[in-house]
Scaffold this active site. Structure first.
Site, short mmCIF file in Angstrom:
data_model
loop_
_atom_site.label_atom_id
_atom_site.label_comp_id
_atom_site.label_asym_id
_atom_site.label_seq_id
_atom_site.Cartn_x
_atom_site.Cartn_y
_atom_site.Cartn_z
N HIS A 233 -6.98 -8.32 -2.87
CA HIS A 233 -5.66 -7.47 -4.35
C HIS A 233 -4.31 -9.34 -4.53
CE1 HIS A 233 -4.05 -6.01 -0.38
NE2 HIS A 233 -3.34 -6.44 -1.13
N ASN B 74 -1.64 -12.17 -0.09
CA ASN B 74 -1.94 -12.08 0.94
C ASN B 74 -2.75 -11.94 1.95
OD1 ASN B 74 1.64 -12.16 0.71
ND2 ASN B 74 1.16 -9.94 0.88
N ASP C 81 2.11 -0.68 -7.62
CA ASP C 81 2.20 -0.53 -5.92
C ASP C 81 2.56 0.80 -5.75
OD1 ASP C 81 2.21 -3.02 -3.86
OD2 ASP C 81 3.86 -1.36 -2.88
N ILE C 82 3.02 1.56 -4.64
CA ILE C 82 3.51 2.45 -3.97
C ILE C 82 4.60 2.08 -4.02
CG2 ILE C 82 2.56 2.89 -1.89
CD1 ILE C 82 1.48 5.61 -2.54
P1 AMP Z 1 -0.55 -6.33 1.08
O1 AMP Z 1 0.10 -5.97 2.45
O2 AMP Z 1 -1.04 -7.87 0.53
O3 AMP Z 1 -2.04 -5.99 2.25
O4 AMP Z 1 -0.71 -5.27 0.33
C1 AMP Z 1 -0.75 -4.16 0.27
C2 AMP Z 1 0.04 -3.38 -0.30
O5 AMP Z 1 -0.81 -1.59 -1.13
C3 AMP Z 1 0.94 -2.81 -0.22
O6 AMP Z 1 2.46 -3.84 -0.85
C4 AMP Z 1 1.54 -1.40 0.07
O7 AMP Z 1 2.45 -0.99 -0.88
C5 AMP Z 1 0.06 -1.15 -1.23
N1 AMP Z 1 -0.16 0.65 -1.19
C6 AMP Z 1 -0.86 0.97 -0.07
N2 AMP Z 1 -1.28 2.10 -0.54
C7 AMP Z 1 -1.31 2.15 -1.59
C8 AMP Z 1 -1.69 3.53 -3.12
N3 AMP Z 1 -1.67 4.41 -2.58
N4 AMP Z 1 -1.31 2.90 -4.14
C9 AMP Z 1 -0.51 2.16 -4.77
N5 AMP Z 1 -0.12 0.56 -3.80
C10 AMP Z 1 -0.63 1.08 -2.38
#
Ligand code: AMP
Length: 114
Positions: free
Chosen positions: A100, A87, A31-32
Site C-alpha cells: 500500500h 513501508n 486510513d483508520i
Molecule cells: P503500514 O504500517 O505501512 O503497514 O500501514 C498500515 C496502515 O493501515 C496503518 O496506517 C493503519 O492505520 C492502516 N489500517 C489498518 N487497518 C485499517 C482499516 N481497517 N482501515 C483503514 N486503515 C487501516
C-alpha cells in the site's frame, strides 16, 4: 479463520472503509489512524505482500498506484504538496502485509521521517 489480508477484506466488503477511489486494479480509502489531515491508502487488489515481494510483472500495477495517488491528491485539494510513503518489512515498520502507498497531506511534513 480467514487468511485474507485486512485490505482484501475491505475490498470484499467484509470490513467498512471510507473509500475514495475504486477501479479494476486498486482501491483507495482513508486510513483508520490518520497521521495527517489527509491520510489515504492506495492499495492494489492483488495482495502483493510488499515492495520486497514485487516481481517484474507487477510494474504496471505499481505505476498505476502512483498515478491514482497523484489523482486523489489533486481531488482532495493537496495543492501545496504531499508525501507518498511505502513501508517495507520489519525495519520499515510495515504492519499490514499487503502492499500500500500512504498518501499524506494537509500539513507541512518533517524530514527526516521517524
Ligand atoms: P503500514 O504500517 O505501512 O503497514 O500501514 C498500515 C496502515 O493501515 C496503518 O496506517 C493503519 O492505520 C492502516 N489500517 C489498518 N487497518 C485499517 C482499516 N481497517 N482501515 C483503514 N486503515 C487501516
Amino acid at each position: 479463520m480467514s487468511d485474507k489480508t485486512i485490505f482484501e477484506r475491505i475490498f470484499a466488503g467484509e470490513i467498512p472503509a471510507r473509500m475514495v477511489h475504486e477501479d479494476e486494479v486498486c482501491g483507495a480509502f482513508h486510513d483508520i489512524n490518520p497521521q495527517a489531515p489527509t491520510h489515504v491508502l492506495v492499495v492494489p487488489r492483488k495482495p502483493i505482500p510488499g515492495i520486497s515481494a514485487l516481481s517484474a510483472s507487477d510494474a504496471l500495477i505499481v505505476g498505476h498506484l502512483f498515478v491514482v495517488a497523484r489523482r486523489i491528491a489533486a481531488e482532495l485539494g493537496l495543492d501545496g504538496g504531499f508525501r507518498l510513503v511505502i513501508n517495507d518489512g520489519e525495519d520499515g515498520q510495515q504492519t499490514v502485509p499487503h502492499l500500500h502507498v500512504h498518501l499524506l497531506g494537509g500539513r507541512k511534513m518533517t524530514w527526516p521521517p521517524g
